[in-house]
Scaffold this motif. Sequence first.
Motif, mmCIF file in Angstrom:
data_model
loop_
_atom_site.group_PDB
_atom_site.id
_atom_site.type_symbol
_atom_site.label_atom_id
_atom_site.label_comp_id
_atom_site.label_asym_id
_atom_site.label_seq_id
_atom_site.Cartn_x
_atom_site.Cartn_y
_atom_site.Cartn_z
ATOM 1 N N MET A 23 23.096 16.388 -13.399
ATOM 2 C CA MET A 23 23.742 16.974 -12.217
ATOM 3 C C MET A 23 22.696 17.210 -11.126
ATOM 4 O O MET A 23 21.775 17.999 -11.308
ATOM 5 C CB MET A 23 24.388 18.296 -12.628
ATOM 6 N N LEU A 24 22.861 16.504 -10.005
ATOM 7 C CA LEU A 24 21.790 16.542 -9.017
ATOM 8 C C LEU A 24 22.221 17.136 -7.686
ATOM 9 O O LEU A 24 21.434 17.740 -6.982
ATOM 10 C CB LEU A 24 21.273 15.120 -8.769
ATOM 11 N N ASN B 32 26.541 11.306 -2.530
ATOM 12 C CA ASN B 32 25.090 11.252 -2.557
ATOM 13 C C ASN B 32 24.501 11.263 -3.962
ATOM 14 O O ASN B 32 23.448 11.834 -4.209
ATOM 15 C CB ASN B 32 24.527 12.417 -1.739
ATOM 16 N N TYR C 149 24.621 8.937 -7.955
ATOM 17 C CA TYR C 149 25.204 7.848 -8.699
ATOM 18 C C TYR C 149 25.134 8.206 -10.162
ATOM 19 O O TYR C 149 24.612 7.463 -10.969
ATOM 20 C CB TYR C 149 24.476 6.531 -8.409
ATOM 21 N N THR D 218 23.025 5.831 5.884
ATOM 22 C CA THR D 218 22.481 4.997 4.805
ATOM 23 C C THR D 218 21.496 5.769 3.919
ATOM 24 O O THR D 218 20.966 5.229 2.965
ATOM 25 C CB THR D 218 21.781 3.747 5.376
ATOM 26 N N LYS D 219 21.273 7.046 4.222
ATOM 27 C CA LYS D 219 20.488 7.874 3.313
ATOM 28 C C LYS D 219 21.303 8.221 2.079
ATOM 29 O O LYS D 219 20.752 8.593 1.049
ATOM 30 C CB LYS D 219 20.109 9.186 3.999
ATOM 31 N N ILE E 90 23.336 7.950 -1.229
ATOM 32 C CA ILE E 90 23.162 7.022 -2.348
ATOM 33 C C ILE E 90 24.326 6.037 -2.453
ATOM 34 O O ILE E 90 24.148 4.877 -2.813
ATOM 35 C CB ILE E 90 23.022 7.819 -3.665
ATOM 36 N N PHE F 266 25.727 2.069 0.141
ATOM 37 C CA PHE F 266 25.778 0.611 -0.012
ATOM 38 C C PHE F 266 27.104 0.118 -0.583
ATOM 39 O O PHE F 266 27.479 -1.028 -0.397
ATOM 40 C CB PHE F 266 24.604 0.139 -0.870
ATOM 41 N N ILE G 137 11.529 3.420 -17.720
ATOM 42 C CA ILE G 137 12.541 2.736 -16.905
ATOM 43 C C ILE G 137 11.992 2.197 -15.571
ATOM 44 O O ILE G 137 12.187 1.025 -15.250
ATOM 45 C CB ILE G 137 13.747 3.658 -16.629
ATOM 46 N N ALA G 138 11.296 3.062 -14.835
ATOM 47 C CA ALA G 138 10.825 2.633 -13.516
ATOM 48 C C ALA G 138 9.871 1.445 -13.639
ATOM 49 O O ALA G 138 9.922 0.501 -12.849
ATOM 50 C CB ALA G 138 10.137 3.793 -12.800
ATOM 51 N N GLY H 24 22.661 -3.158 -19.770
ATOM 52 C CA GLY H 24 24.112 -3.139 -19.926
ATOM 53 C C GLY H 24 24.721 -3.031 -18.548
ATOM 54 O O GLY H 24 24.038 -2.683 -17.586
ATOM 55 N N TRP H 25 25.993 -3.347 -18.431
ATOM 56 C CA TRP H 25 26.639 -3.188 -17.141
ATOM 57 C C TRP H 25 27.965 -2.465 -17.334
ATOM 58 O O TRP H 25 28.873 -2.987 -17.956
ATOM 59 C CB TRP H 25 26.873 -4.536 -16.459
ATOM 60 N N TRP I 191 31.522 -6.250 -8.136
ATOM 61 C CA TRP I 191 30.178 -5.759 -7.946
ATOM 62 C C TRP I 191 29.175 -6.463 -8.886
ATOM 63 O O TRP I 191 28.085 -6.856 -8.487
ATOM 64 C CB TRP I 191 30.245 -4.284 -8.254
#
Lengths: 460, 306
Positions: free
Chosen positions: A1-2, A8, A10, A82-83, A85, A88, A343-344, A361-362, A371
């Motif tokens: 939870m952000l 904003n 994902y 566009t800031k 999240i 796009f 991950i990064a 995975g998707w 998408w």
Amino acid sequence: MLTLDPANHYSISSTSVLRHVYDPLLDVTNDDRFVPALAESWKALNNTTWRFTLRKGVRFHDGTPFTADSVLFTLKRVRDNTKLIKSFVYQDIDDVRKDDDFTVTVTTKRPFGSLPARLTMLGMLPPAAGAHEEAFFTKPVGTGPFRFLSWTHGDHVELEANARYWRPSIPKVDKLTVRFIPELSTRAAALRAGEIHVIDRVWPDMVATLKATAGIKVLDTPAVEAQRWHFQLAREAGKDPRVRKAVSLAIDRNTIIKELLLGYARPVVSPIPPGLIGHTTLGQKPYDPDRARAILKQAGFQNLTLDFVLMKDLYPKQLEIAQAVAAMLGDVGIKVNIRNLEIATAREQRTAGNYDLFYSGWAHMPHDPDWYFGQWFTRAGAEKMTRFNDPRVEQLIAEGRVPDPKVRQQKYEEIQKILWEDEPEIWPYYSVAIYAISDRLRNFEARRDYYVLLHEVGIA
Amino acid sequence: MRAYLLRRLWQSAVTLVGVSILVFVILRVVPGDPAKMLLPEGAPPSAVEELNRHLGLREPLWVQYEIFLRSVVRGDFGQSFQYRAPALRVVIERVPATIALAVAAMALTVVVGVSLGVLTAVRQGTPWDYGGTVLAVLGQSLPNFWLGIMLVLLFGVTLRWLPTSGFGGWASLVLPSVTLAAFPTALVARLTRASLLEILGQEYIRTGRAKGLGERRVVLRHALRNATIPLLTVLGLQIGTLLGGAVITESIFAWPGMGKLVVDAIFFRDFPVVQTILILSATIFVVINLLVDLLYTVLDPRIRYG
């Protein structure tokens, strides 16, 4: 939870909280039907124009009415800032016009058949939010079944029932507390101790313990997620269709599903999972190590080594599965180098092209494959990822963007036939989402999209 | 003393600037792209680029550092990439839980560790000593995550005496602080025992006994006080570890502390949060070290700095 801003983040856990506070225009059911939420109906007038008729008599938690202005504000905000999240996701929106207080017309820059699906991911905001966004999102109001009460960062969020919710006799409980417990063993312990009623993201090996506890039920459902391990198509190994074929033939998918995932996965019959537009049945990929060996020998590939890159701790059992795959490929003479990276770092390595096979995975989050295709099978999308480039597929993806579901289904079937033959990815299994709940809970639905939605849930 | 203090303060300031440069550069040199970590896997490259620009990551490194320094002077540590809120606020929100856990664990460490150490030293060679030593070895060798999960299962699930996790009230503090304190308590117990035994063999202790002081007074007033000096160094360093190094304990108990925050921030390349935490904790470390050095002079009049 952000964050408390629905545009904003994902994150699945944020969605599981915020979908109770904000309503989207459309909702998606667990059987993948798009149903009215704040929009009563919608219609594609042509390939690039959509009309939405809004629900009347809906109010935000602060009493202001929900109207076309809310839709205009929310959609233009997410497209233009566009800031954000999620910006796009909505870039193809060209204009949003108010026809009257309860009718909105959306025009798009190109055909945007997945617009209804994508709108399920966006909670509607009151236009007044724009004046002082930072202040608004510390104490936000939506039209949802619960009002926001408080958020103790890293610990929990408290919501209370919205007595004037537009759906009659919903919600069924007065108060909802969402706790964030990162460690699965602790989540399970809190459920077993009776401190909480629902836990999500249960791993297969935890199921037996939970099932053995009195008062707890375990629920599972095929997710909207397909595992997909993609080849780097510009490197020596991945470039050659014979190598891809041999790798595919050498992997015993059923053993992975049965032995490592304890049956909590489904065999793949087409890249798009069942239930979503485009799903079709192309059969199961065979396991045939002899043929794999023969193909490799004929193609002259001796001593082939593959770099198999994993994003550390992201998918259940991924390291064990990768080790099993390494053994299976070793069996046909391919050496596998498992690189289990943070991950990064893994994602940087992918951009740089330093991998042969990438474990991923998707999840088709808005229950629509547009998408997935647009990202992974167009030149622009795949350029720094898999290096996929096939003008036929690209053409079909563009043609499949129209609103007409029949056309979309047909184009997606064609795309998948090409991919199934070409195998730019290995599709090892469809994922299964597992939840555990207290047996006092009524009407809990194990969602395919990993969201925990408790609108209709009550306690006995 | 004054000159010494000034010199130490100057050194501390230099250390902190050094730390800030190091943190700043390391974060930006290691592979990993913050915008990519914020956006889902399927975000188009143009969106990644756009977001990185918004985050200010497309400026040259020295420009970024200059902007950072200017803001820090004003008390602004930048916006957290992940939380979309001021980094300092994100960090400060975690302070109460962090302090609560660290203080509780520290108290346990001092009280239990020192008592156990004294007990095993004065009862050297008895079953008390062996029992205490076994406990200390266990405390140092049991992995944190295993101990934590076992405590949760026993006291949270089976007995239901204490909450399994979360931050709220005294009861929720018990299991995490015991888990966190296990290692330093064992360390302190062994250290106390060793240094107490050494001191108890010294001449002045014999003198004390010879002039008829009670055993309690000899051990607690004369021996323990001198045994405290090596302990202080260790405890000073442990405070830092307890404040920042509680990641595993925090994860197990869903404790909203700083350890978990910093690990996630590193993981997601949330530079402003990492910078804030590391610079703040470096500051705390430096200050505590300074205080410990000054405390020596109070405890042992023979130590003087010039």
